[in-house]
Scaffold this motif. Structure first.
Motif, PDB file in Angstrom:
ATOM      1  N   ALA A 192       0.820  -1.207   0.000  1.00 26.16           N
ATOM      2  CA  ALA A 192       0.000   0.000   0.000  1.00 26.16           C
ATOM      3  C   ALA A 192       0.859   1.264   0.000  1.00 26.16           C
ATOM      4  CB  ALA A 192      -0.940  -0.007   1.206  1.00 26.16           C
ATOM      5  N   CYS A 193       1.864   1.301   0.882  1.00 26.95           N
ATOM      6  CA  CYS A 193       2.742   2.474   0.942  1.00 26.95           C
ATOM      7  C   CYS A 193       3.477   2.685  -0.374  1.00 26.95           C
ATOM      8  CB  CYS A 193       3.750   2.310   2.070  1.00 26.95           C
ATOM      9  SG  CYS A 193       3.151   2.785   3.691  1.00 26.95           S
ATOM     10  N   THR A 194       3.884   1.600  -0.996  1.00 26.99           N
ATOM     11  CA  THR A 194       4.628   1.711  -2.249  1.00 26.99           C
ATOM     12  C   THR A 194       3.752   2.293  -3.349  1.00 26.99           C
ATOM     13  OG1 THR A 194       5.940  -0.203  -1.573  1.00 26.99           O
ATOM     14  CG2 THR A 194       6.074   0.451  -3.880  1.00 26.99           C
ATOM     15  N   VAL A 195       2.527   1.798  -3.451  1.00 25.71           N
ATOM     16  CA  VAL A 195       1.606   2.345  -4.453  1.00 25.71           C
ATOM     17  C   VAL A 195       1.335   3.822  -4.176  1.00 25.71           C
ATOM     18  CG1 VAL A 195      -0.757   2.251  -5.301  1.00 25.71           C
ATOM     19  CG2 VAL A 195       0.540   0.154  -5.040  1.00 25.71           C
ATOM     20  N   VAL A 210      12.331   2.035  -3.347  1.00 20.58           N
ATOM     21  CA  VAL A 210      12.124   1.228  -2.148  1.00 20.58           C
ATOM     22  C   VAL A 210      11.427   2.118  -1.121  1.00 20.58           C
ATOM     23  CG1 VAL A 210      13.216  -0.030  -0.256  1.00 20.58           C
ATOM     24  CG2 VAL A 210      14.156  -0.206  -2.568  1.00 20.58           C
ATOM     25  N   VAL A 211      10.362   1.608  -0.531  1.00 19.79           N
ATOM     26  CA  VAL A 211       9.646   2.335   0.515  1.00 19.79           C
ATOM     27  C   VAL A 211       9.844   1.565   1.818  1.00 19.79           C
ATOM     28  CG1 VAL A 211       7.448   3.280   1.293  1.00 19.79           C
ATOM     29  CG2 VAL A 211       7.980   3.214  -1.154  1.00 19.79           C
ATOM     30  N   VAL A 212      10.616   2.145   2.725  1.00 20.68           N
ATOM     31  CA  VAL A 212      10.933   1.503   4.003  1.00 20.68           C
ATOM     32  C   VAL A 212       9.882   1.915   5.025  1.00 20.68           C
ATOM     33  CG1 VAL A 212      12.586   1.442   5.904  1.00 20.68           C
ATOM     34  CG2 VAL A 212      13.397   1.321   3.541  1.00 20.68           C
ATOM     35  N   ASN A 213       9.121   0.950   5.496  1.00 25.25           N
ATOM     36  CA  ASN A 213       8.104   1.191   6.519  1.00 25.25           C
ATOM     37  C   ASN A 213       8.708   1.003   7.899  1.00 25.25           C
ATOM     38  OD1 ASN A 213       6.236   1.452   4.491  1.00 25.25           O
ATOM     39  ND2 ASN A 213       4.685   0.242   5.535  1.00 25.25           N
ATOM     40  N   LEU A 214       8.671   2.059   8.685  1.00 22.16           N
ATOM     41  CA  LEU A 214       9.160   2.001  10.063  1.00 22.16           C
ATOM     42  C   LEU A 214       7.985   2.227  11.003  1.00 22.16           C
ATOM     43  CD1 LEU A 214      12.447   4.106   9.775  1.00 22.16           C
ATOM     44  CD2 LEU A 214      12.227   1.623   9.732  1.00 22.16           C
ATOM     45  N   GLY A 215       7.518   1.164  11.611  1.00 21.78           N
ATOM     46  CA  GLY A 215       6.438   1.254  12.585  1.00 21.78           C
ATOM     47  C   GLY A 215       6.739   0.295  13.714  1.00 21.78           C
ATOM     48  N   THR A 216       5.693  -0.318  14.264  1.00 20.40           N
ATOM     49  CA  THR A 216       5.940  -1.406  15.206  1.00 20.40           C
ATOM     50  C   THR A 216       6.699  -2.518  14.490  1.00 20.40           C
ATOM     51  OG1 THR A 216       3.931  -0.874  16.408  1.00 20.40           O
ATOM     52  CG2 THR A 216       4.833  -3.063  16.756  1.00 20.40           C
ATOM     53  N   GLY A 217       6.222  -2.861  13.305  1.00 25.76           N
ATOM     54  CA  GLY A 217       6.939  -3.763  12.416  1.00 25.76           C
ATOM     55  C   GLY A 217       7.721  -2.970  11.397  1.00 25.76           C
ATOM     56  N   VAL A 218       8.557  -3.661  10.648  1.00 24.88           N
ATOM     57  CA  VAL A 218       9.441  -3.025   9.671  1.00 24.88           C
ATOM     58  C   VAL A 218       9.411  -3.848   8.395  1.00 24.88           C
ATOM     59  CG1 VAL A 218      11.864  -2.510   9.154  1.00 24.88           C
ATOM     60  CG2 VAL A 218      10.954  -2.008  11.406  1.00 24.88           C
ATOM     61  N   VAL A 333      12.415   5.727   0.307  1.00 21.36           N
ATOM     62  CA  VAL A 333      11.488   6.584   1.047  1.00 21.36           C
ATOM     63  C   VAL A 333      11.287   6.003   2.439  1.00 21.36           C
ATOM     64  CG1 VAL A 333       9.218   7.688   1.039  1.00 21.36           C
ATOM     65  CG2 VAL A 333      10.305   7.051  -1.135  1.00 21.36           C
ATOM     66  N   LEU A 334      11.529   6.801   3.473  1.00 17.02           N
ATOM     67  CA  LEU A 334      11.249   6.388   4.844  1.00 17.02           C
ATOM     68  C   LEU A 334       9.814   6.765   5.170  1.00 17.02           C
ATOM     69  CD1 LEU A 334      14.520   7.444   6.720  1.00 17.02           C
ATOM     70  CD2 LEU A 334      14.042   5.363   5.436  1.00 17.02           C
ATOM     71  N   SER A 335       8.998   5.765   5.485  1.00 18.93           N
ATOM     72  CA  SER A 335       7.568   5.970   5.629  1.00 18.93           C
ATOM     73  C   SER A 335       7.069   5.344   6.918  1.00 18.93           C
ATOM     74  CB  SER A 335       6.835   5.370   4.413  1.00 18.93           C
ATOM     75  OG  SER A 335       5.454   5.616   4.471  1.00 18.93           O
ATOM     76  N   SER A 336       5.775   5.473   7.165  1.00 23.25           N
ATOM     77  CA  SER A 336       5.028   4.969   8.310  1.00 23.25           C
ATOM     78  C   SER A 336       5.247   5.866   9.527  1.00 23.25           C
ATOM     79  CB  SER A 336       5.347   3.509   8.604  1.00 23.25           C
ATOM     80  OG  SER A 336       4.340   2.942   9.420  1.00 23.25           O
ATOM     81  N   TRP A 337       4.584   5.523  10.623  1.00 26.73           N
ATOM     82  CA  TRP A 337       4.414   6.497  11.714  1.00 26.73           C
ATOM     83  C   TRP A 337       5.708   6.780  12.482  1.00 26.73           C
ATOM     84  CZ3 TRP A 337       4.928   5.282  16.975  1.00 26.73           C
ATOM     85  CH2 TRP A 337       4.951   3.928  17.308  1.00 26.73           C
ATOM     86  N   VAL A 338       6.590   5.810  12.646  1.00 28.46           N
ATOM     87  CA  VAL A 338       7.834   6.068  13.366  1.00 28.46           C
ATOM     88  C   VAL A 338       8.718   7.025  12.567  1.00 28.46           C
ATOM     89  CG1 VAL A 338       9.985   5.041  14.192  1.00 28.46           C
ATOM     90  CG2 VAL A 338       7.805   3.941  14.709  1.00 28.46           C
ATOM     91  N   ALA A 339       8.864   6.775  11.268  1.00 31.63           N
ATOM     92  CA  ALA A 339       9.671   7.660  10.421  1.00 31.63           C
ATOM     93  C   ALA A 339       9.067   9.057  10.378  1.00 31.63           C
ATOM     94  CB  ALA A 339       9.776   7.085   9.018  1.00 31.63           C
ATOM     95  N   GLY A 340       7.735   9.130  10.268  1.00 33.43           N
ATOM     96  CA  GLY A 340       7.085  10.431  10.218  1.00 33.43           C
ATOM     97  C   GLY A 340       7.262  11.216  11.502  1.00 33.43           C
ATOM     98  N   ARG A 341       7.229  10.514  12.637  1.00 37.19           N
ATOM     99  CA  ARG A 341       7.334  11.217  13.921  1.00 37.19           C
ATOM    100  C   ARG A 341       8.770  11.631  14.221  1.00 37.19           C
ATOM    101  NH1 ARG A 341       6.716  14.349  17.050  1.00 37.19           N
ATOM    102  NH2 ARG A 341       5.391  14.473  18.907  1.00 37.19           N
ATOM    103  N   LEU A 342       9.743  10.772  13.941  1.00 30.43           N
ATOM    104  CA  LEU A 342      11.145  11.103  14.232  1.00 30.43           C
ATOM    105  C   LEU A 342      11.736  12.041  13.181  1.00 30.43           C
ATOM    106  CD1 LEU A 342      12.432   7.646  15.501  1.00 30.43           C
ATOM    107  CD2 LEU A 342      11.698   9.613  16.855  1.00 30.43           C
ATOM    108  N   GLY A 343      11.210  11.976  11.958  1.00 29.52           N
ATOM    109  CA  GLY A 343      11.454  12.989  10.944  1.00 29.52           C
ATOM    110  C   GLY A 343      12.893  13.292  10.608  1.00 29.52           C
ATOM    111  N   GLY A 344      13.192  14.614  10.478  1.00 31.13           N
ATOM    112  CA  GLY A 344      14.484  15.078  10.001  1.00 31.13           C
ATOM    113  C   GLY A 344      15.682  14.587  10.780  1.00 31.13           C
TER     114      GLY A 344
END
Length: 397
Positions: A192-195, A210-218, A333-344
Motif C-alpha cells: 500500500a505504501c509503495t503504491v 524502495v519504501v521503508v516502513n518504520l512502525g511497530t513492524g518493519v 522513502v522512509l515511511s510509516s508512523w515512526v519515520a514520520g514522527r522522528l522525521g528530520g
C-alpha cells in the motif's frame, strides 16, 4: 501466476487511470505517451472507464492542426473508496472520493491483549462504519481496502501470518464480510505504501524505488521497473525479518537478530532502555508515547534523544545500504508512523550511516527522503486496491 486477458485489461485500465490523478484534465494522446499503450487501446480504455463512471469528458484542447483533442478527468464525486490501515496498535480508516481526496477519517486504538481475530475485526468494522457515516453524501462506496501487517494472501483474503499477534491462516475477509456489506480487498501495508508513493509521493515518475516502513513492524515495499513487486506469494519486502546481527536480539518471528528487532518501535524503545536506563523519555507500555517523547526531545537537541537516534541509525543504515547495493533504486522513502514522527533528525543520521556502508555508485545515485504524503500512506494505498477491484468489474452500460 499466469495472467489472463482480463487481468491485462484491468492492469491497463489501472495504468491509464493512474496517469489521470493529480491532473485537472488530460488528453488521450497524452495518456498514450505516458503509458506506452497505442492510441486505439487508450481510446477503448478511456471509454470503458467513462462507462464505469470513473472518468468524464471535461472539454477540448486546441491542437496545432486538425480536430481539437478531447480532455478527460477523474469523476471525483461519482463514488467513494475506503482504505484501512491496521497496525499493531491502531486502526486508521479513511474515506476517499474517486480522485483520492480524503473525505472522512476515523481512528481506533488496539489495546494490548485485544488482538484476537474477532476483536480486531470488530474494531475494523467500527472504523469503516464511522467513515461511511461521516461521508454519507460522498456517493456509493465501491469497495474497502484493508491492509494487515505480516504475510497476506490477497486472492483468498487470508492473514497468513502476523508474527506480532501470533496469527496463522486467519480468514479475515470472510470474518469482515459478516460485518461490512461492501467488496473487501485484503493486502499488506508494504504494498500500500509503495503504491501511494508511486502515485502521489516521492517515487512518482521513478522506475525503481524502495519504501521503508518504520512502525511497530518493519518492511520494505519494492517498485521495480515502474511496477509494484509482490513476489510469488505476495510476500516480497519482508526485509524486517532479514538477519542483521547473528544470534542477536529475539524477534517476534521466532528468529534472532532481525532488522525489526533493532529499528521497529519496540527495538527503538530497547535502544533507549539500554543506553539510558530509567530515562524519563521511556514509557514502558506505550510505543506511541515513547516515540513522541524521543521526537520532541530530539527536536530540542536533547543529547539522550540524539544518542538513541544515532544508535537506531547505526543499525538501520547498514540495512538500508543492503537494499541500495542489491536493488540500485532511484529513491529510498522512509515511511510509516515512526519515520514520520522522528522525521528530520532520524533522516540525517540514516543518510550518514548509509553513506558509510553503501557502495559508492549506488549510494551516490540513490536519494533517501521522508515520505511527503500528508495523509496516511497505507490508507491511501489501500484505497487504490479497492479501486483496482472496481476496475476489474465488467463495464456497465
Amino acid at each position: 501466476m499466469k495472467r489472463t486477458s482480463r487481468d491485462i485489461r484491468t492492469a491497463n485500465r489501472y495504468e491509464v487511470l493512474r496517469h489521470c490523478f493529480g491532473r485537472p484534465a488530460v488528453s488521450r494522446r497524452e495518456l498514450a505517451a505516458a503509458t506506452g499503450l497505442s492510441p486505439a487501446t487508450v481510446a477503448t480504455l478511456v471509454g470503458e472507464l467513462a462507462g464505469l463512471g470513473i472518468l468524464t469528458e471535461v472539454g477540448f484542447q486546441d491542437s496545432a492542426g486538425g480536430r481539437p483533442r478531447g480532455l478527460v478527468a477523474v469523476a471525483a464525486g461519482h463514488g467513494a473508496l475506503i482504505g484501512v490501515d491496521v497496525a499493531e496498535t491502531y486502526v486508521h480508516a479513511e474515506l476517499f472520493d474517486l480522485a483520492l481526496n480524503v473525505v472522512a477519517r476515523a481512528d481506533r486504538e488496539l489495546r494490548p491483549g485485544t488482538h484476537r481475530p474477532d476483536q480486531v475485526v470488530a474494531v475494523i468494522a467500527d472504523a469503516v462504519a464511522a467513515v461511511r457515516e461521516q461521508g454519507a453524501g460522498g456517493g456509493r462506496v465501491l469497495g474497502v481496502g484493508v491492509c494487515m501487517p505480516g504475510l497476506v494472501d490477497r486472492r483468498d483474503g487470508v492473514s497468513v501470518y502476523a508474527p506480532n499477534w501470533d496469527w496463522h491462516d486467519v480468514p479475515l475477509r470472510r470474518l469482515l464480510a459478516e460485518h461490512v456489506d461492501l467488496p473487501l480487498y485484503l493486502d499488506n501495508p508494504l504494498r500500500a505504501c509503495t503504491v501511494a508513493e508511486l502515485w502521489f509521493g516521492a517515487a512518482r515518475g521513478c522506475d525503481d524505488a524502495v519504501v521503508v516502513n518504520l512502525g511497530t513492524g518493519v518492511g520494505a515495499g519494492l517498485a521495480l521497473g515502474g511496477a509494484l513487486h509482490r513476489g510469488v506469494t505476495n510476500g516480497a519486502g519482508e526485509w524486517g525479518h532479514t538477519t542483521l546481527v547473528l544470534d542477536g536480539r529475539p524477534c517476534h518471528c521466532g528468529d534472532r537478530g532481525c532488522v525489526e528487532a533493532y529499528v521497529g518501535a519496540p527495538g527503538i524503545m530497547r535502544n533507549l532502555r539500554e543506553l539510558y536506563p530509567g530515562s524519563p523519555l521511556l514509557h514502558p507500555d506505550d510505543q506511541t508515547a515513547t516515540i513522541a517523547a524521543l521526537a520532541d526531545a530530539a527536536a530540542e537537541g536533547s543529547p539522550q534523544a540524539l544518542d538513541v537516534l544515532r544508535e537506531t541509525a547505526r543499525h538501520l543504515g547498514p540495512a538500508v545500504a543492503d537494499l541500495v547495493n542489491l536493488l540500485d533504486p532511484e529513491v529510498v522513502v522512509l515511511s510509516s508512523w515512526v519515520a514520520g514522527r522522528l522525521g528530520g533528525p532520524l533522516l540525517t543520521e540514516v543518510r550518514r550511516a548509509v553513506a558509510r556502508h553503501a557502495l559508492a555508485g549506488p549510494g551516490a545515485a540513490t536519494r533517501i527522503v521522508l515520505s511527503p504524503i500528508p495523509t496516511d500512506p497505507v490508507s491511501l494505498g489501500a484505497a487504490t486496491f479497492a479501486l483496482e477491484g472496481a476496475l476489474a468489474a465488467p463495464v456497465r452500460a
